[in-house]
Design a protein around this motif. Structure first.
Motif, mmCIF file in Angstrom:
data_model
loop_
_atom_site.group_PDB
_atom_site.id
_atom_site.type_symbol
_atom_site.label_atom_id
_atom_site.label_comp_id
_atom_site.label_asym_id
_atom_site.label_seq_id
_atom_site.Cartn_x
_atom_site.Cartn_y
_atom_site.Cartn_z
ATOM 1 N N LEU A 1 0.826 -1.205 0.000
ATOM 2 C CA LEU A 1 0.000 0.000 0.000
ATOM 3 C C LEU A 1 0.868 1.266 0.000
ATOM 4 C CD1 LEU A 1 -2.878 1.236 0.255
ATOM 5 C CD2 LEU A 1 -2.609 1.084 2.737
ATOM 6 N N TRP B 1 2.283 1.623 -3.427
ATOM 7 C CA TRP B 1 1.205 1.978 -4.348
ATOM 8 C C TRP B 1 0.916 3.488 -4.282
ATOM 9 C CZ3 TRP B 1 -2.859 -2.359 -4.939
ATOM 10 C CH2 TRP B 1 -3.674 -2.126 -6.053
ATOM 11 N N VAL B 2 0.751 3.961 -3.047
ATOM 12 C CA VAL B 2 0.411 5.371 -2.855
ATOM 13 C C VAL B 2 1.590 6.271 -3.248
ATOM 14 C CG1 VAL B 2 -0.130 7.093 -1.087
ATOM 15 C CG2 VAL B 2 -1.423 4.962 -1.189
ATOM 16 N N ALA C 1 3.744 5.587 -5.508
ATOM 17 C CA ALA C 1 3.818 5.546 -6.975
ATOM 18 C C ALA C 1 2.837 6.520 -7.628
ATOM 19 C CB ALA C 1 3.561 4.137 -7.475
ATOM 20 N N SER C 2 1.742 6.834 -6.921
ATOM 21 C CA SER C 2 0.763 7.759 -7.502
ATOM 22 C C SER C 2 1.313 9.191 -7.537
ATOM 23 C CB SER C 2 -0.568 7.694 -6.747
ATOM 24 O OG SER C 2 -0.471 8.349 -5.501
ATOM 25 N N ASN C 3 2.353 9.475 -6.759
ATOM 26 C CA ASN C 3 2.957 10.815 -6.762
ATOM 27 C C ASN C 3 4.380 10.862 -7.316
ATOM 28 O OD1 ASN C 3 1.569 10.661 -3.589
ATOM 29 N ND2 ASN C 3 0.669 11.920 -5.189
ATOM 30 N N ARG D 1 6.237 4.816 -10.662
ATOM 31 C CA ARG D 1 4.932 4.458 -11.200
ATOM 32 C C ARG D 1 4.916 3.270 -12.177
ATOM 33 N NH1 ARG D 1 0.329 8.109 -11.269
ATOM 34 N NH2 ARG D 1 -1.154 7.282 -12.761
ATOM 35 N N ILE E 1 3.000 -0.300 -11.392
ATOM 36 C CA ILE E 1 1.856 -0.718 -12.220
ATOM 37 C C ILE E 1 2.091 -2.130 -12.769
ATOM 38 C CG2 ILE E 1 0.688 -0.287 -14.447
ATOM 39 C CD1 ILE E 1 0.879 2.712 -13.829
ATOM 40 N N GLU F 1 -3.315 15.135 -5.510
ATOM 41 C CA GLU F 1 -2.293 15.248 -6.562
ATOM 42 C C GLU F 1 -0.875 15.043 -6.064
ATOM 43 O OE1 GLU F 1 -2.641 18.914 -8.792
ATOM 44 O OE2 GLU F 1 -4.811 18.613 -8.909
ATOM 45 N N GLN G 1 -4.384 9.142 0.731
ATOM 46 C CA GLN G 1 -3.102 9.756 1.070
ATOM 47 C C GLN G 1 -3.049 10.086 2.568
ATOM 48 O OE1 GLN G 1 -0.503 10.277 -0.947
ATOM 49 N NE2 GLN G 1 -1.332 10.053 -3.001
ATOM 50 N N VAL H 1 -6.369 3.752 -8.453
ATOM 51 C CA VAL H 1 -5.451 4.849 -8.115
ATOM 52 C C VAL H 1 -4.329 5.004 -9.143
ATOM 53 C CG1 VAL H 1 -3.701 5.569 -6.416
ATOM 54 C CG2 VAL H 1 -5.996 4.954 -5.653
ATOM 55 N N LEU H 2 -3.762 3.882 -9.574
ATOM 56 C CA LEU H 2 -2.617 3.961 -10.495
ATOM 57 C C LEU H 2 -2.992 3.806 -11.960
ATOM 58 C CD1 LEU H 2 0.260 2.039 -8.704
ATOM 59 C CD2 LEU H 2 -0.182 4.483 -8.791
#
Lengths: 199, 199
Positions: free
Chosen positions: A112, A115-116, A118-120, A125, A129, B31, B113, B175-176
């Protein structure tokens, strides 16, 4: 042939070092999050020199994605072995419970965090994925097999997918507080619904 | 009484400023994540002076938990209104779809987040646990009402809880990568299972 024989213990040592690094990386990620997880911190935790750690994993991204992948594979293997001696049809309630267990504990918390992050973080990323797609496919395959689900029947594939989505959501509910008691009741009820749906 | 009359536009301006800050905070969190979200960044995004922002929210933690709470309440209100003119029994597939929609998009990403940051930051943790419990109870109440679920029947409460856990897991899967197509198929199948289970 002397080289080959001599290389074996060195390779074995290298594999052990690698495994220690990967296990330390998952624990570090679960406890401190992406911001607090660096190759240096993991090397120290694993009792490995920073140079040796960087030899195995030249980048922070490669260390942490490899770590989540390694532990995911270990968990998948353990899950298959758990039911290896249980002849089909396996008790579905036990299978659902074991599948949900994949999403509680340190591995899910580490995944987790990755994952989180990677979103920023653009450089993390694509690797995450790709990793998630691979782990997701493997988990789905195991779920279908252990549940004895016939995916040629309409809706069965989506029933199993939804179950794994529910397991992921239950994992998330367990991150900040101990959700064990509520989760047991939800899993009990949904085991019945899944069992009826799969026939 | 002059003071009261004079105070009204000032209070109204203050409410508008507050709302702008809260909306900017959710967008910022979704973001850039917790690490990239500060009161200064949000103030700039909202076009509010840093001093005014700190007057409303003295700490970073208070700004971001208030932001997630505010947007969650807006979403709950919107969800209730969506079905206000639909007489019961409402079409369950539409309700399930609308509930799942709560977990995709910027609000869920922001909450995620905050949730993950709270697992590593002691000063954020109690506020987020309290917030999640409150939002969770409210979402459950709305789900029961819109689905026309009778919680006095055994298993119904857990059926609804499991649906919301699944929705949370679907949110995480989105999310990704854009999971829209797969999600639609899972939601379609699980709507049928929920409908059959609720009777």
């Amino acid at each position: 042939m002397g080289t080959v024989t001599g290389a074996v213990p060195k390779q074995a040592r290298s594999r052990v070092t690698r495994r220690h690094l990967l296990e330390a990386a998952v624990a570090c990620l679960a406890e401190h999050g992406w911001a607090g997880s660096t190759v240096a911190v993991v090397a120290e935790r694993a009792g490995v020199s920073r140079g040796a750690a960087q030899h195995h994993f030249p980048t922070r991204e490669s260390l942490f994605t490899a770590a989540v992948e390694y532990v995911s594979e270990e968990r998948s293997t353990a899950l298959r072995e758990l039911f290896q001696t249980t002849p089909a049809p396996r008790p579905r309630a036990a299978v659902v419970e074991a599948l949900v267990d994949l999403y509680t504990g340190a591995l899910f918390r580490a995944a987790l965090q990755l994952w989180v992050a990677a979103s920023n973080e653009e450089q993390l990323r694509p690797q995450v994925i790709e990793l998630e797609a691979r782990v997701g496919r493997e988990t789905h395959r195991i779920a279908v097999e252990l549940l004895g689900a016939d995916e040629s029947l309409p809706g069965v594939r989506e029933t199993v997918q939804g179950l794994l989505d529910m397991a992921r959501g239950l994992g998330l509910a367990n991150v900040l507080t101990d959700d064990t008691a509520r989760r047991a009741r939800v899993v009990d009820q949904w085991s019945k619904l899944i069992d009826a749906a799969l026939g």
